[in-house]
Design a protein around this motif. Sequence first.
Motif, PDB file in Angstrom:
ATOM      1  N   GLY A 136      38.992  47.543  27.278  1.00 12.71           N
ATOM      2  CA  GLY A 136      37.996  48.587  27.031  1.00 12.71           C
ATOM      3  C   GLY A 136      38.220  49.792  27.933  1.00 12.71           C
ATOM      4  O   GLY A 136      38.131  50.944  27.484  1.00 12.71           O
ATOM      5  N   THR A 137      38.515  49.544  29.189  1.00 16.06           N
ATOM      6  CA  THR A 137      38.764  50.634  30.126  1.00 16.06           C
ATOM      7  C   THR A 137      40.027  51.385  29.736  1.00 16.06           C
ATOM      8  O   THR A 137      40.053  52.613  29.733  1.00 16.06           O
ATOM      9  N   ARG A 140      39.305  53.556  26.710  1.00 14.51           N
ATOM     10  CA  ARG A 140      38.474  54.701  27.088  1.00 14.51           C
ATOM     11  C   ARG A 140      39.296  55.754  27.815  1.00 14.51           C
ATOM     12  O   ARG A 140      39.208  56.948  27.528  1.00 14.51           O
ATOM     13  N   ALA A 145      38.426  55.119  22.930  1.00 13.99           N
ATOM     14  CA  ALA A 145      37.388  54.170  23.327  1.00 13.99           C
ATOM     15  C   ALA A 145      36.623  53.638  22.124  1.00 13.99           C
ATOM     16  O   ALA A 145      36.295  54.385  21.204  1.00 13.99           O
ATOM     17  N   SER A 147      33.196  52.106  20.275  1.00 16.75           N
ATOM     18  CA  SER A 147      31.830  52.612  20.343  1.00 16.75           C
ATOM     19  C   SER A 147      30.892  51.631  21.036  1.00 16.75           C
ATOM     20  O   SER A 147      29.792  51.410  20.600  1.00 16.75           O
ATOM     21  N   GLY A 150      30.272  51.621  28.328  1.00 18.05           N
ATOM     22  CA  GLY A 150      31.401  51.843  29.222  1.00 18.05           C
ATOM     23  C   GLY A 150      31.994  50.569  29.780  1.00 18.05           C
ATOM     24  O   GLY A 150      31.543  49.476  29.480  1.00 18.05           O
ATOM     25  N   PRO A 151      33.010  50.714  30.604  1.00 16.17           N
ATOM     26  CA  PRO A 151      33.731  49.569  31.133  1.00 16.17           C
ATOM     27  C   PRO A 151      32.868  48.708  32.037  1.00 16.17           C
ATOM     28  O   PRO A 151      31.956  49.202  32.690  1.00 16.17           O
TER      29      PRO A 151
END
Length: 164
Positions: A136-137, A140, A145, A147, A150-151
Amino acid sequence: MRGRRGGRPGRAGALARLSTLCLLLAVLTPEANAGPRTDYMLDCMGCHLADGAGVRGKVPDMRDSLVPLSGTAAGRRYLVEVPGVAQSPLSNRDLAQLLNWMMSHLSAQAVPKSFKAFTPAEVAAYRRTPLVDVMGTRLRLLGAAPSRPGPKRSDAPLSDAGSG
């Protein structure tokens, strides 16, 4: 006194064992590091393959992402916090050299003249906190990224502010 057969080995046998022990100590001593190429082969190539291509669906291809990630503080932090890097047995100095070697030998893009080499101090600061949400990081940071939130990190969110 015993003969050489079935008894104690002679002086030649003792010297051979001592030489073998010295060779093993030299190989296992951090100062005997053969360099970043060897470190990559021993510590990274098993998953990322010889050219950095990774394994589709399991290990990301790093060839197209090294230059973009190394261009921002958050990306540089990511490159060090990836669990395989952060938890590596390599010293901070050796990891910094390995990351710099990867830039010039595995990147599909030319390394810009503005590239700032990784330092042992930078590696030491970032590697304390391995990432939890690695993919995920990565997505992003590379602008793709998903939807979702955040990480997930074990401390604060990844940002350019105050890092580097």
